[in-house]
Design a protein around this motif. Structure first.
Motif, mmCIF file in Angstrom:
data_model
loop_
_atom_site.group_PDB
_atom_site.id
_atom_site.type_symbol
_atom_site.label_atom_id
_atom_site.label_comp_id
_atom_site.label_asym_id
_atom_site.label_seq_id
_atom_site.Cartn_x
_atom_site.Cartn_y
_atom_site.Cartn_z
ATOM 1 N N ILE A 163 37.016 26.090 31.202
ATOM 2 C CA ILE A 163 36.971 26.037 32.651
ATOM 3 C C ILE A 163 38.031 26.036 33.543
ATOM 4 C CG2 ILE A 163 36.042 24.178 34.560
ATOM 5 C CD1 ILE A 163 33.736 23.527 32.451
ATOM 6 N N SER A 164 39.093 25.276 33.099
ATOM 7 C CA SER A 164 40.571 25.202 33.621
ATOM 8 C C SER A 164 40.973 26.648 33.766
ATOM 9 C CB SER A 164 41.545 24.350 33.156
ATOM 10 O OG SER A 164 40.941 22.753 32.932
ATOM 11 N N ILE A 165 41.085 27.384 32.719
ATOM 12 C CA ILE A 165 41.531 28.856 32.689
ATOM 13 C C ILE A 165 40.797 29.384 33.787
ATOM 14 C CG2 ILE A 165 41.853 30.753 31.481
ATOM 15 C CD1 ILE A 165 42.066 29.087 28.953
ATOM 16 N N TRP A 166 39.574 29.438 33.730
ATOM 17 C CA TRP A 166 38.640 30.145 34.687
ATOM 18 C C TRP A 166 39.167 29.900 36.366
ATOM 19 C CZ3 TRP A 166 34.743 27.889 38.116
ATOM 20 C CH2 TRP A 166 34.292 28.468 38.734
ATOM 21 N N PHE A 167 39.029 28.517 36.352
ATOM 22 C CA PHE A 167 39.189 27.938 37.717
ATOM 23 C C PHE A 167 40.853 28.308 38.274
ATOM 24 C CE2 PHE A 167 40.610 24.784 40.813
ATOM 25 C CZ PHE A 167 39.736 24.770 41.786
ATOM 26 N N PHE A 168 41.700 27.951 37.513
ATOM 27 C CA PHE A 168 43.018 27.912 38.135
ATOM 28 C C PHE A 168 43.425 29.667 38.196
ATOM 29 C CE2 PHE A 168 43.253 23.672 36.765
ATOM 30 C CZ PHE A 168 43.844 23.106 38.018
ATOM 31 N N SER A 169 42.639 30.418 37.647
ATOM 32 C CA SER A 169 42.891 31.859 37.586
ATOM 33 C C SER A 169 42.168 32.390 38.814
ATOM 34 C CB SER A 169 42.218 32.864 36.361
ATOM 35 O OG SER A 169 43.085 32.284 35.133
ATOM 36 N N ILE A 170 40.836 31.959 39.110
ATOM 37 C CA ILE A 170 40.311 32.504 40.166
ATOM 38 C C ILE A 170 40.877 32.266 41.668
ATOM 39 C CG2 ILE A 170 37.967 33.001 39.147
ATOM 40 C CD1 ILE A 170 37.081 30.656 40.623
ATOM 41 N N THR A 171 41.592 30.963 41.442
ATOM 42 C CA THR A 171 42.182 30.463 42.818
ATOM 43 C C THR A 171 43.416 30.711 42.971
ATOM 44 O OG1 THR A 171 42.680 28.414 41.693
ATOM 45 C CG2 THR A 171 40.719 28.421 42.713
ATOM 46 N N ASP A 172 43.989 31.591 41.872
ATOM 47 C CA ASP A 172 45.323 32.195 41.948
ATOM 48 C C ASP A 172 45.611 33.341 42.918
ATOM 49 O OD1 ASP A 172 47.860 32.739 41.575
ATOM 50 O OD2 ASP A 172 47.938 32.932 39.453
ATOM 51 N N LYS A 173 46.204 33.341 44.047
ATOM 52 C CA LYS A 173 46.420 34.481 44.953
ATOM 53 C C LYS A 173 47.609 34.812 45.060
ATOM 54 C CE LYS A 173 41.957 33.966 45.977
ATOM 55 N NZ LYS A 173 40.990 34.642 45.491
ATOM 56 N N SER A 174 48.524 34.618 44.210
ATOM 57 C CA SER A 174 49.986 34.963 44.267
ATOM 58 C C SER A 174 50.180 36.093 43.630
ATOM 59 C CB SER A 174 50.858 34.118 43.181
ATOM 60 O OG SER A 174 50.311 34.348 41.870
ATOM 61 N N ASP A 175 51.408 36.914 44.137
ATOM 62 C CA ASP A 175 51.751 38.214 43.619
ATOM 63 C C ASP A 175 51.758 38.529 42.295
ATOM 64 O OD1 ASP A 175 52.044 38.727 46.326
ATOM 65 O OD2 ASP A 175 54.197 38.565 46.356
ATOM 66 N N ARG A 176 52.128 37.261 41.436
ATOM 67 C CA ARG A 176 52.061 37.585 40.018
ATOM 68 C C ARG A 176 50.671 37.956 39.604
ATOM 69 N NH1 ARG A 176 55.116 38.909 35.854
ATOM 70 N NH2 ARG A 176 53.188 39.308 34.469
ATOM 71 N N ALA A 177 49.733 36.987 40.167
ATOM 72 C CA ALA A 177 48.139 37.393 39.614
ATOM 73 C C ALA A 177 47.979 38.543 39.847
ATOM 74 C CB ALA A 177 47.259 36.277 40.790
ATOM 75 N N TRP A 191 39.140 39.118 29.072
ATOM 76 C CA TRP A 191 38.688 38.900 30.690
ATOM 77 C C TRP A 191 39.786 39.333 31.289
ATOM 78 C CZ3 TRP A 191 39.344 34.259 34.317
ATOM 79 C CH2 TRP A 191 38.526 34.255 35.341
ATOM 80 N N LYS A 192 39.492 40.267 32.432
ATOM 81 C CA LYS A 192 40.414 40.886 33.263
ATOM 82 C C LYS A 192 41.056 39.655 34.240
ATOM 83 C CE LYS A 192 41.136 44.195 36.493
ATOM 84 N NZ LYS A 192 40.487 45.434 37.467
ATOM 85 N N GLY A 193 40.419 38.628 34.568
ATOM 86 C CA GLY A 193 40.761 37.919 35.748
ATOM 87 C C GLY A 193 41.807 36.866 35.350
ATOM 88 N N VAL A 194 42.061 36.710 33.951
ATOM 89 C CA VAL A 194 42.920 35.607 33.803
ATOM 90 C C VAL A 194 44.400 35.952 34.425
ATOM 91 C CG1 VAL A 194 44.127 34.355 31.956
ATOM 92 C CG2 VAL A 194 41.770 35.249 31.621
ATOM 93 N N THR A 195 44.965 34.745 34.992
ATOM 94 C CA THR A 195 46.461 34.897 35.306
ATOM 95 C C THR A 195 47.369 34.150 34.544
ATOM 96 O OG1 THR A 195 46.115 33.226 37.065
ATOM 97 C CG2 THR A 195 45.310 35.419 37.818
ATOM 98 N N THR A 196 48.827 34.316 34.755
ATOM 99 C CA THR A 196 49.851 33.465 34.074
ATOM 100 C C THR A 196 49.370 31.846 34.396
ATOM 101 O OG1 THR A 196 51.426 34.906 34.336
ATOM 102 C CG2 THR A 196 51.885 32.736 33.967
ATOM 103 N N ARG A 197 49.243 31.696 35.805
ATOM 104 C CA ARG A 197 48.973 29.967 36.047
ATOM 105 C C ARG A 197 47.625 29.611 35.267
ATOM 106 N NH1 ARG A 197 47.165 27.788 42.036
ATOM 107 N NH2 ARG A 197 45.125 28.595 41.373
ATOM 108 N N GLY A 198 46.563 30.482 35.416
ATOM 109 C CA GLY A 198 45.422 30.002 34.796
ATOM 110 C C GLY A 198 45.476 29.783 33.169
ATOM 111 N N ALA A 199 46.259 30.744 32.444
ATOM 112 C CA ALA A 199 46.454 30.518 31.051
ATOM 113 C C ALA A 199 47.128 29.459 30.896
ATOM 114 C CB ALA A 199 46.975 31.852 30.369
ATOM 115 N N THR A 200 48.445 29.193 31.635
ATOM 116 C CA THR A 200 49.319 28.051 31.190
ATOM 117 C C THR A 200 48.644 26.585 31.614
ATOM 118 O OG1 THR A 200 51.194 29.530 31.885
ATOM 119 C CG2 THR A 200 51.492 27.126 31.676
ATOM 120 N N ILE A 201 47.981 26.436 32.750
ATOM 121 C CA ILE A 201 47.434 25.148 32.913
ATOM 122 C C ILE A 201 46.327 24.920 32.264
ATOM 123 C CG2 ILE A 201 46.351 23.812 34.941
ATOM 124 C CD1 ILE A 201 48.129 25.349 37.149
ATOM 125 N N GLY A 202 45.425 25.950 32.127
ATOM 126 C CA GLY A 202 44.358 25.713 31.241
ATOM 127 C C GLY A 202 44.547 25.398 29.829
ATOM 128 N N GLY A 203 45.596 26.157 29.261
ATOM 129 C CA GLY A 203 45.910 25.687 28.040
ATOM 130 C C GLY A 203 46.470 24.419 27.655
#
Length: 582
Positions: free
Chosen positions: A542-556, A484-496
């Motif tokens: 669900i956590s990976i998905w949620f924290f990724s789509i709500t991540d608006k940072s430059d890193r995302a 999934w393209k939409g995963v971000t560092t925040r989503g992967a870490t918090i969801g994991g």
């Protein structure tokens, strides 16, 4: 069979943990037996042979790549056998056979559950793992992300999985050798710990691989002989074997024994008569009685397999993605064949062991506990010599699995934490190798101490938790980050981390721990199901998905932009070492 009834009578009591009791608490009930010198001689021969292999491998282990992956020079066929050797633990050999002996057909659910995880690895993971990673699964999970947070999660999850798995194997080894060799428990645990450290410290992945290959060949040969001898007594007719097993099982259980005997004498269908009277070992329903537990249990076995760090690490030992696919093909072939054999062995034990006074104690139970069914069957079909061989194989099985677990734990600390997080990628190969070996010694010492500490404890839940954690933490992060393209560092870490913590927490407050281990009142468990995977996996995804789509940072934005390059690399192998063979 009183102990087995207790273990398996509850609704999916700890799911996978029931099987792993073969390597744990059930053996803890056993008293030491007379020393089996045949087993000891064969065990010593195995150890000497593998130490020579370790000496040979040590000469080839010069760099971190050699230590972690054997230099990437292991063929697909060899790696497939090694994966099978890593996966076919003593828990599988002893535990599934015991489950079938106790409950018949329903024991097959374990064999199927273990096996169906491999298509997931074949079609979704193997090629991508090899193309994207170097040493650990964190290389894949963190490929396009900010390295530090994802690797901290991956290393934490790996060490938790390894710890629970390792303790169970160490306790299993100690109790098995105490039972079969007449050795003191703590002596056996120290021997396992010392041999494990020797294999990993000096031989690294090369030595570990060849120990696993040899052990896999020995185990497959021994199980094949046992199954052949059982089937030969029934003219290679499954129908005859099952009919006799139903008859004996009904008699042993004391359920309508006279009716069964009369039905046999009258030439009636014994299985039909037994089923009509409410007793059948040829139908499902003994282990898992409610759908949610069944689904959760199945998910833990399926997706936990695809998230075990010591299994995923094996895909980095082959030169290219083509060999990685071959590895899975051969591993699935050997593992599937082995689990068919355990089913035959379990029914053979019902027929040849359960009513044989040579294998029963004063109370009518199996000497050494119900999980010794396969060991006693080895004696029944092959005598003392074959019993010695199977005993040595069971011990070799634990050694091989423990070595693989230790290696994955050492790589998580040295490669993910030290080299990447602490040194920010600037660690030399020599420094990384040194940290790996220090970690190996530390893990070995900790494993011995915990193995001795948990001797009297019901440690089966630890392996069940290892599978649930792998399914709830490692698998969602791997799956989502690669596909999934939409995963971000925040989503992967918090969801994991949420998947990891929820798997542990839900298990602790389930009946299997809250009531059975912590001795709280029956019915007081906060979580009603014994396997958390259905819920903790959902939390992870669900956590990976949620924290990724709500991540608006430059890193995302950087994380998402890196998906295209990752996809090309994962699909084609361009840029991966050994890509020319793809």
């Amino acid at each position: 069979m009183k102990l087995m009834t207790k273990l398996f009578g509850a609704s999916a009591l700890m799911g996978f943990a029931n099987v792993v009791m073969a390597a744990g608490a059930d053996l803890g009930q056993a008293e030491k037996q007379a020393t089996n010198w045949t087993a000891i001689i064969m065990f010593i021969a195995f150890v000497i042979m593998t130490l020579f292999i370790t000496k040979w491998a040590a000469a080839k282990t010069k760099s971190a790549a050699d230590f972690y992956t054997g230099g990437g020079g292991i063929t697909g066929f060899q790696n497939g056998l090694a994966i099978a050797g890593d996966y076919m633990s003593a828990a599988s050999f002893l535990g599934i056979s015991a489950a079938v002996m106790a409950n018949g057909y329903d024991g097959l659910i374990y064999s199927i559950g273990f096996l169906v995880g491999w298509p997931v690895i074949t079609f979704l993971m193997a090629e991508r793992l090899r193309n994207l990673g170097r040493f650990t699964f964190a290389d894949v999970a963190a490929y396009r992300f900010n390295q530090a947070p994802v690797r901290i999660f991956a290393a934490t999850s790996t060490l938790v999985v390894v710890a629970f798995y390792l303790i169970a194997q160490m306790v299993g080894a100690g109790q098995l050798i105490k039972l079969l060799f007449g050795m003191e428990y703590w002596h056996a645990v120290i021997i396992v710990g010392a041999l494990m450290m020797v294999y990993v410290l000096f031989g690294g992945m090369t030595a570990t691989t060849w120990v696993q290959i040899i052990k896999a060949c020995m185990l497959l040969a021994g199980a094949s002989f046992m199954a052949f001898m059982v089937m030969a007594q029934f003219g290679f007719s499954f129908e005859a074997l099952f009919a006799r097993a139903v008859e004996i099982k009904a008699m042993v259980a004391g359920k309508d024994a006279k009716l069964i005997a009369d039905a046999t004498a009258a030439g009636k269908d014994v299985a039909a008569v037994a089923a009509a009277k409410g007793f059948s070992i040829m139908g499902p329903g003994s282990f898992i009685k409610d759908p949610i537990s069944g689904i959760s249990f199945g998910m833990a076995l399926m997706f936990g397999t695809a998230g075990l760090p010591h299994i995923m690490m094996r895909f980095f030992t082959v030169p290219n993605a083509k060999e990685a696919r071959k590895s899975v093909f051969w591993a699935t072939t050997w593992i599937g064949y082995f689990y068919i054999l355990t089913f035959i062995i379990g029914f053979g034990a019902i027929v040849l062991v359960s009513t044989n006074p040579d294998f029963l104690d004063a109370k009518g139970g199996l000497i050494g506990g119900g999980n010794m069914a396969a060991i006693h069957l080895a004696n029944a079909v092959g005598g003392n010599l074959f019993l010695g061989f199977i005993s040595a194989v069971a011990f070799a099985t634990i050694l091989a699995v423990v070595a693989g677990l230790t290696l994955s734990g050492a790589s998580a600390v040295a490669h993910d934490l030290y080299a990447t997080v602490i040194k920010k990628g600037n660690a030399s190969s020599a420094d990384e190798l040194r940290i790996s070996k220090i970690t190996t010694v530390c893990l070995g010492i900790v494993a011995v101490i915990l193995g001795i500490t948990f001797e009297k404890q019901n440690i089966a839940f630890m392996v069940s938790l290892a599978f649930a954690i792998a399914a709830s933490a490692n698998f969602p992060v791997l799956f989502m980050s690669v596909l999934w393209k939409g995963v971000t560092t925040r989503g992967a870490t918090i969801g994991g981390f949420l998947g990891l913590f929820s798997a542990v927490a839900l298990t602790v407050v389930s009946p299997a721990i809250w009531e059975a281990v912590l001795l709280n009142p029956k019915g007081s468990a906060l979580f009603p199901y014994t396997s958390p995977a259905l819920f903790s996996m959902a939390i992870g995804f669900i956590s990976i998905w949620f924290f990724s789509i709500t991540d608006k940072s430059d890193r995302a934005a950087i994380d998402k932009a890196g998906f295209a390059a990752q996809k090309v690399r994962s699909e084609t192998g361009i840029g991966a070492s050994g890509a020319s063979g793809h």
